[in-house]
Design a protein around this motif. Sequence first.
Motif, mmCIF file in Angstrom:
data_model
loop_
_atom_site.group_PDB
_atom_site.id
_atom_site.type_symbol
_atom_site.label_atom_id
_atom_site.label_comp_id
_atom_site.label_asym_id
_atom_site.label_seq_id
_atom_site.Cartn_x
_atom_site.Cartn_y
_atom_site.Cartn_z
ATOM 1 N N THR A 90 32.381 135.634 13.401
ATOM 2 C CA THR A 90 33.285 135.040 14.505
ATOM 3 C C THR A 90 34.061 134.150 14.025
ATOM 4 N N PHE A 91 35.336 134.364 14.453
ATOM 5 C CA PHE A 91 36.580 133.321 13.867
ATOM 6 C C PHE A 91 37.523 133.412 15.418
ATOM 7 N N ASP A 92 37.971 132.128 15.393
ATOM 8 C CA ASP A 92 38.772 131.720 16.346
ATOM 9 C C ASP A 92 40.320 132.484 16.258
ATOM 10 N N GLU A 93 40.590 132.948 17.794
ATOM 11 C CA GLU A 93 41.894 133.779 17.912
ATOM 12 C C GLU A 93 43.043 132.901 17.671
ATOM 13 N N ASN A 94 42.973 131.565 17.827
ATOM 14 C CA ASN A 94 43.992 130.565 17.742
ATOM 15 C C ASN A 94 43.810 129.820 16.212
ATOM 16 N N MET A 95 43.101 130.307 15.143
ATOM 17 C CA MET A 95 42.951 129.935 14.019
ATOM 18 C C MET A 95 44.432 129.721 13.432
ATOM 19 N N GLU A 96 44.669 128.454 12.780
ATOM 20 C CA GLU A 96 45.958 128.371 11.904
ATOM 21 C C GLU A 96 45.552 128.403 10.541
ATOM 22 N N ALA A 97 46.790 128.990 9.942
ATOM 23 C CA ALA A 97 46.564 129.403 8.524
ATOM 24 C C ALA A 97 46.484 128.195 7.748
ATOM 25 N N GLU A 98 45.656 128.485 6.443
ATOM 26 C CA GLU A 98 44.967 127.584 5.455
ATOM 27 C C GLU A 98 45.746 127.735 4.314
ATOM 28 N N PRO A 99 47.048 126.893 4.176
ATOM 29 C CA PRO A 99 47.937 127.186 3.019
ATOM 30 C C PRO A 99 47.018 127.139 1.597
ATOM 31 N N LEU A 100 47.525 127.860 0.638
ATOM 32 C CA LEU A 100 46.964 127.804 -0.722
ATOM 33 C C LEU A 100 48.104 127.678 -1.673
ATOM 34 N N GLU A 101 47.966 126.401 -2.832
ATOM 35 C CA GLU A 101 48.892 126.148 -3.551
ATOM 36 C C GLU A 101 49.427 127.461 -4.366
ATOM 37 N N GLU A 102 50.859 127.443 -4.512
ATOM 38 C CA GLU A 102 51.486 128.553 -5.442
ATOM 39 C C GLU A 102 50.887 128.356 -6.885
ATOM 40 N N GLY A 103 50.286 129.682 -7.245
ATOM 41 C CA GLY A 103 49.865 129.879 -8.457
ATOM 42 C C GLY A 103 48.614 129.535 -8.655
ATOM 43 N N ALA A 104 47.946 128.860 -7.612
ATOM 44 C CA ALA A 104 46.558 128.713 -7.793
ATOM 45 C C ALA A 104 45.624 130.057 -7.858
ATOM 46 N N PRO A 105 44.399 130.020 -8.397
ATOM 47 C CA PRO A 105 43.809 131.288 -8.405
ATOM 48 C C PRO A 105 43.116 131.416 -6.966
ATOM 49 N N VAL A 106 42.802 132.523 -6.605
ATOM 50 C CA VAL A 106 42.302 133.022 -5.184
ATOM 51 C C VAL A 106 40.805 132.765 -5.279
ATOM 52 N N PRO A 107 40.437 131.724 -4.260
ATOM 53 C CA PRO A 107 38.984 131.293 -4.359
ATOM 54 C C PRO A 107 37.955 132.253 -3.928
#
Length: 301
Positions: A185-202
């Motif tokens: 279940t995820f909110d349809e109005n969910m905002e983007a969670e930015p990831l630092e440029e060059g950081a590894p994918v968690p």
Amino acid sequence: MNINVRILTKSVAQQYAFKRIVTFSTKPTQQAAAAAVPQQQEVTGPTVRKPIVPAHYRFVYPEFLPDPKVEWRNAVREKLERLDMLDRRRQIELPEFYVGSILAVTSSDPHAAGKTSRFVGICIHRERCGLRARFILRNVIDHQGIEVVYELYDPTIQKVEVLRLEKRLDDSLFYLRDALPEFSTFDENMEAEPLEEGAPVPINDIKVVLRPRPWLERWERQNLLGVANIEQYIKDKHRKSAEKVQKPWEKYDLMKQYRATIPEEEQKEIFAEVHTELHTLELQRKRNKRKRTFVKPKHLA
């Protein structure tokens, strides 16, 4: 008279002159001869530098790799498809995402109010290659699980947003169909969670909780890492049947791995063909991202 005397004197001098003895060779050595003769410069064309393809390209762009099955391979079709895929990427931004990432896809819908529809969900599967590459999003809306299959290069897709970029412990998340609803279940109005440029994918190491049996598949036979209570609902007969079909030796089968994957040399050749264009699109996407993050002040000091 003078002429005859000169000729006689010269001949007598040549007759009685002693010969000079040379005890060493007067011929130039090979190194001296090579140094004396100017070397001719070879006229060659401009040197072509091979592009250095990053190692993560095969994970970011898996659809550029063709199907490993020989009977489905066609070099001409694959090359033409890669050109069409690059043309499509020039028209729309297709960001990096993996199984487990949360996406929002906006596509044209003639039956919707605004002629467009937006769906938010978690990517539970990616499959196929080339122009047929597709992914599946899942979300629970009004206590009902909904899954939408999107063709990655479908011309009806207008926008693909990555709201949360992350990976999961398993390559496929079909077991979310038998898990509790809160894990999908995820909110349809969910905002983007930015990831630092060059950081590894968690990597999200969350373990989902399955509902009681019956299940859509026999999950106890798939060696899943993202399930917490799979042992709670299986009995001895299930364990015995799972042991009968287990094939632990297949992880050492090099020929099976070779048939199921594309050789590394061929991967480098394919990505070297499209690396320049993909790198240009990545730089353009980063520039556009910086422009969006910059907020022009309303009042100047």
